[in-house]
Design a protein around this motif. Sequence first.
Motif, PDB file in Angstrom:
ATOM      1  N   ARG A 137       0.830  -1.212   0.000  1.00 12.91           N
ATOM      2  CA  ARG A 137       0.000   0.000   0.000  1.00 12.91           C
ATOM      3  C   ARG A 137       0.863   1.260   0.000  1.00 12.91           C
ATOM      4  NH1 ARG A 137      -5.052  -0.737   3.284  1.00 12.91           N
ATOM      5  NH2 ARG A 137      -5.617  -1.661   1.287  1.00 12.91           N
ATOM      6  N   GLU A 138       1.960   1.234   0.751  1.00 10.69           N
ATOM      7  CA  GLU A 138       2.865   2.382   0.755  1.00 10.69           C
ATOM      8  C   GLU A 138       3.507   2.598  -0.618  1.00 10.69           C
ATOM      9  OE1 GLU A 138       5.710   2.022   3.873  1.00 10.69           O
ATOM     10  OE2 GLU A 138       4.196   1.935   5.468  1.00 10.69           O
ATOM     11  N   MET A 139       3.605   1.515  -1.396  1.00 10.10           N
ATOM     12  CA  MET A 139       4.212   1.589  -2.730  1.00 10.10           C
ATOM     13  C   MET A 139       3.185   1.903  -3.816  1.00 10.10           C
ATOM     14  SD  MET A 139       6.631  -1.795  -2.378  1.00 10.10           S
ATOM     15  CE  MET A 139       7.544  -1.552  -3.920  1.00 10.10           C
ATOM     16  N   GLY A 140       1.909   1.982  -3.443  1.00  9.91           N
ATOM     17  CA  GLY A 140       0.867   2.229  -4.434  1.00  9.91           C
ATOM     18  C   GLY A 140       0.499   0.992  -5.237  1.00  9.91           C
ATOM     19  N   VAL A 141       0.807  -0.189  -4.691  1.00  9.56           N
ATOM     20  CA  VAL A 141       0.505  -1.453  -5.364  1.00  9.56           C
ATOM     21  C   VAL A 141      -0.747  -2.054  -4.738  1.00  9.56           C
ATOM     22  CG1 VAL A 141       1.339  -3.785  -5.851  1.00  9.56           C
ATOM     23  CG2 VAL A 141       2.935  -1.860  -5.878  1.00  9.56           C
ATOM     24  N   LYS A 142      -1.726  -2.436  -5.555  1.00  9.64           N
ATOM     25  CA  LYS A 142      -2.957  -3.046  -5.058  1.00  9.64           C
ATOM     26  C   LYS A 142      -2.692  -4.486  -4.625  1.00  9.64           C
ATOM     27  CE  LYS A 142      -6.207  -0.205  -7.696  1.00  9.64           C
ATOM     28  NZ  LYS A 142      -6.635   0.512  -6.479  1.00  9.64           N
ATOM     29  N   THR A 143      -3.493  -4.965  -3.677  1.00  8.92           N
ATOM     30  CA  THR A 143      -3.276  -6.297  -3.130  1.00  8.92           C
ATOM     31  C   THR A 143      -4.533  -7.158  -3.196  1.00  8.92           C
ATOM     32  OG1 THR A 143      -3.784  -5.469  -0.905  1.00  8.92           O
ATOM     33  CG2 THR A 143      -1.460  -5.573  -1.551  1.00  8.92           C
ATOM     34  N   VAL A 144      -4.286  -8.455  -3.340  1.00 11.20           N
ATOM     35  CA  VAL A 144      -5.351  -9.452  -3.311  1.00 11.20           C
ATOM     36  C   VAL A 144      -5.066 -10.407  -2.160  1.00 11.20           C
ATOM     37  CG1 VAL A 144      -6.508 -11.329  -4.544  1.00 11.20           C
ATOM     38  CG2 VAL A 144      -5.650  -9.335  -5.818  1.00 11.20           C
ATOM     39  N   ALA A 145      -6.015 -10.560  -1.267  1.00  7.41           N
ATOM     40  CA  ALA A 145      -5.891 -11.531  -0.186  1.00  7.41           C
ATOM     41  C   ALA A 145      -6.603 -12.811  -0.582  1.00  7.41           C
ATOM     42  CB  ALA A 145      -6.500 -10.980   1.098  1.00  7.41           C
ATOM     43  N   VAL A 146      -5.975 -13.950  -0.327  1.00 13.79           N
ATOM     44  CA  VAL A 146      -6.667 -15.234  -0.464  1.00 13.79           C
ATOM     45  C   VAL A 146      -6.964 -15.745   0.934  1.00 13.79           C
ATOM     46  CG1 VAL A 146      -5.645 -15.809  -2.697  1.00 13.79           C
ATOM     47  CG2 VAL A 146      -4.484 -16.519  -0.609  1.00 13.79           C
ATOM     48  N   HIS A 147      -8.034 -16.527   1.053  1.00 12.92           N
ATOM     49  CA  HIS A 147      -8.382 -17.013   2.387  1.00 12.92           C
ATOM     50  C   HIS A 147      -9.188 -18.297   2.306  1.00 12.92           C
ATOM     51  CE1 HIS A 147     -12.700 -15.774   2.251  1.00 12.92           C
ATOM     52  NE2 HIS A 147     -12.243 -14.841   1.437  1.00 12.92           N
ATOM     53  N   SER A 148      -9.136 -19.050   3.378  1.00 11.88           N
ATOM     54  CA  SER A 148      -9.969 -20.235   3.522  1.00 11.88           C
ATOM     55  C   SER A 148     -11.321 -19.807   4.081  1.00 11.88           C
ATOM     56  CB  SER A 148      -9.308 -21.221   4.479  1.00 11.88           C
ATOM     57  OG  SER A 148      -9.313 -20.689   5.796  1.00 11.88           O
ATOM     58  N   THR A 149     -12.256 -20.735   4.133  1.00 10.28           N
ATOM     59  CA  THR A 149     -13.567 -20.416   4.708  1.00 10.28           C
ATOM     60  C   THR A 149     -13.441 -20.055   6.188  1.00 10.28           C
ATOM     61  OG1 THR A 149     -13.894 -22.788   5.085  1.00 10.28           O
ATOM     62  CG2 THR A 149     -14.863 -21.848   3.075  1.00 10.28           C
ATOM     63  N   ALA A 150     -12.427 -20.597   6.858  1.00  5.87           N
ATOM     64  CA  ALA A 150     -12.225 -20.299   8.283  1.00  5.87           C
ATOM     65  C   ALA A 150     -11.677 -18.900   8.503  1.00  5.87           C
ATOM     66  CB  ALA A 150     -11.275 -21.321   8.898  1.00  5.87           C
ATOM     67  N   ASP A 151     -11.137 -18.286   7.468  1.00 11.12           N
ATOM     68  CA  ASP A 151     -10.497 -16.971   7.596  1.00 11.12           C
ATOM     69  C   ASP A 151     -11.288 -15.851   6.918  1.00 11.12           C
ATOM     70  OD1 ASP A 151      -8.290 -17.464   9.176  1.00 11.12           O
ATOM     71  OD2 ASP A 151      -6.972 -17.944   7.500  1.00 11.12           O
ATOM     72  N   SER A 152     -12.561 -16.067   6.706  1.00  9.48           N
ATOM     73  CA  SER A 152     -13.343 -15.056   5.979  1.00  9.48           C
ATOM     74  C   SER A 152     -13.417 -13.729   6.717  1.00  9.48           C
ATOM     75  CB  SER A 152     -14.762 -15.578   5.708  1.00  9.48           C
ATOM     76  OG  SER A 152     -15.408 -15.916   6.928  1.00  9.48           O
ATOM     77  N   ASP A 153     -13.262 -13.753   8.047  1.00 19.60           N
ATOM     78  CA  ASP A 153     -13.306 -12.516   8.829  1.00 19.60           C
ATOM     79  C   ASP A 153     -11.934 -12.085   9.313  1.00 19.60           C
ATOM     80  OD1 ASP A 153     -12.884 -14.550  10.608  1.00 19.60           O
ATOM     81  OD2 ASP A 153     -14.354 -13.856  12.098  1.00 19.60           O
ATOM     82  N   ALA A 154     -10.880 -12.619   8.708  1.00 21.66           N
ATOM     83  CA  ALA A 154      -9.514 -12.304   9.134  1.00 21.66           C
ATOM     84  C   ALA A 154      -9.126 -10.881   8.743  1.00 21.66           C
ATOM     85  CB  ALA A 154      -8.534 -13.298   8.527  1.00 21.66           C
ATOM     86  N   MET A 155      -8.185 -10.313   9.474  1.00 22.32           N
ATOM     87  CA  MET A 155      -7.775  -8.931   9.240  1.00 22.32           C
ATOM     88  C   MET A 155      -7.164  -8.729   7.859  1.00 22.32           C
ATOM     89  SD  MET A 155      -7.793  -5.890  10.433  1.00 22.32           S
ATOM     90  CE  MET A 155      -7.994  -5.909  12.210  1.00 22.32           C
ATOM     91  N   HIS A 156      -6.382  -9.695   7.356  1.00 20.71           N
ATOM     92  CA  HIS A 156      -5.771  -9.504   6.033  1.00 20.71           C
ATOM     93  C   HIS A 156      -6.828  -9.467   4.944  1.00 20.71           C
ATOM     94  CE1 HIS A 156      -6.123 -13.922   5.751  1.00 20.71           C
ATOM     95  NE2 HIS A 156      -5.856 -13.823   4.469  1.00 20.71           N
ATOM     96  N   VAL A 157      -7.942 -10.152   5.161  1.00 22.61           N
ATOM     97  CA  VAL A 157      -9.047 -10.120   4.206  1.00 22.61           C
ATOM     98  C   VAL A 157      -9.703  -8.740   4.217  1.00 22.61           C
ATOM     99  CG1 VAL A 157     -11.304 -11.139   3.658  1.00 22.61           C
ATOM    100  CG2 VAL A 157      -9.435 -12.602   4.437  1.00 22.61           C
TER     101      VAL A 157
END
Length: 448
Positions: free
Chosen positions: A22-42
């Motif tokens: 984000r500091e570099m201006g690059v967009k990010t995609v988070a992948v997650h399992s069903t157990a991590d749907s509410d995780a902070m990285h998501v």
Amino acid sequence: MFDKILIANRGEIALRVIRAAREMGVKTVAVHSTADSDAMHVRMADEAICIGPAPGAQSYLNIAAVISACEITGAQAVHPGYGFLSENATFVQALEDHGITFIGPTAEHIRIMGDKITAKETMIKLGVPCVPGSDGGVPTLEEARRVSEEMGFPVIVKATAGGGGRGMKLARTAKDLDNAFGSARSEAKAAFGNDEVYIEKYLGTPRHIEVQVFGDGKGNAVHLGERDCSLQRRHQKVFEEAPGPAITPEMRAEIGATCAKAVADICYIGAGTIEFLWENGEFYFIEMNTRLQVEHPVTEAVFGVDLVREQIRVAAGLPMEFTQESLGEPQGHAIEVRLNAEKLPSFSPSPGRISQYHAPGGLGVRMDSALYDGYRIPPYYDSLIGKLIVHGRDRAEALARLDRALMEIIIDGVDTTIPLHRELVRNRDVIAGDYTIHWLEKWLEANL
């Protein structure tokens, strides 16, 4: 520079990469399992995509699912973090076949360093000092006896494809060797699908010293000093610091230059760590981790660099932002402690809902965690829930800062290893920096 990258990981390291991007201006995609749907990285990524059910083998280790997520979202590159697919050469090759950049070393370098015997042979050729041991794998007990008797007991039997202490057995005497050899092979077969083992001389009172290296893939490389990771439990690091209390500037310069030259000679790209056992002023290579380390923040603190940012830049074909000269010497002292959701004294996993979370703050304090009030720690993954990093003008100030930060932190709802660290930071041996890789287990035996 990339427009969008995918982070093939979870938890605090996924959040760490998102922040750098984000500091570099690059967009990010988070992948997650069903157990991590509410995780902070998501929550924090620009996009998120579910890649499978809770078990890691069906989600975070699912190569086809990760590549599909890249194609669906248009991610041009993948940052693997650490663990999961970070040192999987098959994954790297698959990304390359699909025209997706891996933010890390080549598949070839991962394969070379992923096999302990090949790694050792390579390092010997590159002039890196190694622990005396067998020339390659030891296929039979008879050969194991011959090799062990030639170098002298005690010896340690290690799995070629091992890691994290699995497939590693100590034989203090010839009588111990039969059981150690058989146990190491059985454990290696079960854990890694490969029962090949080799034998090394066992060092009685070593420290675990690792050297951070970074290359641009074009024959240029630097070292960023060393970290002392000697406080370990079952070969898992607990407390890491930079610079190492026992390492002099002269030692740092010599081993650092050796490591930097080695990775430059093979045109290594990105971050890597060359790990050593250190005893009586001598370094002995044990393995190279071809990825970012959990403890990388202490190096960032004493050298004032962002290693994740640099990983992304060199993967995009840009030159390194620093040289060996510009890095200079480490400034001050930094310590990291790993905070796990585990119940003491058994260290059994303690998943559950976080009822209250308060991160410590103040000068020289960094908390890398993906926790928040109400977050439920799932039972499917590693128990690491945070890393507390402190930086001071010297080691005494760093320890005082760590003591203060450990008293400020609040993590309610689950058991954690915070009480252990509160004890360690006030221990006389820890304060003096007087410990080896065996110290913590002996202390735990006597005190927990």
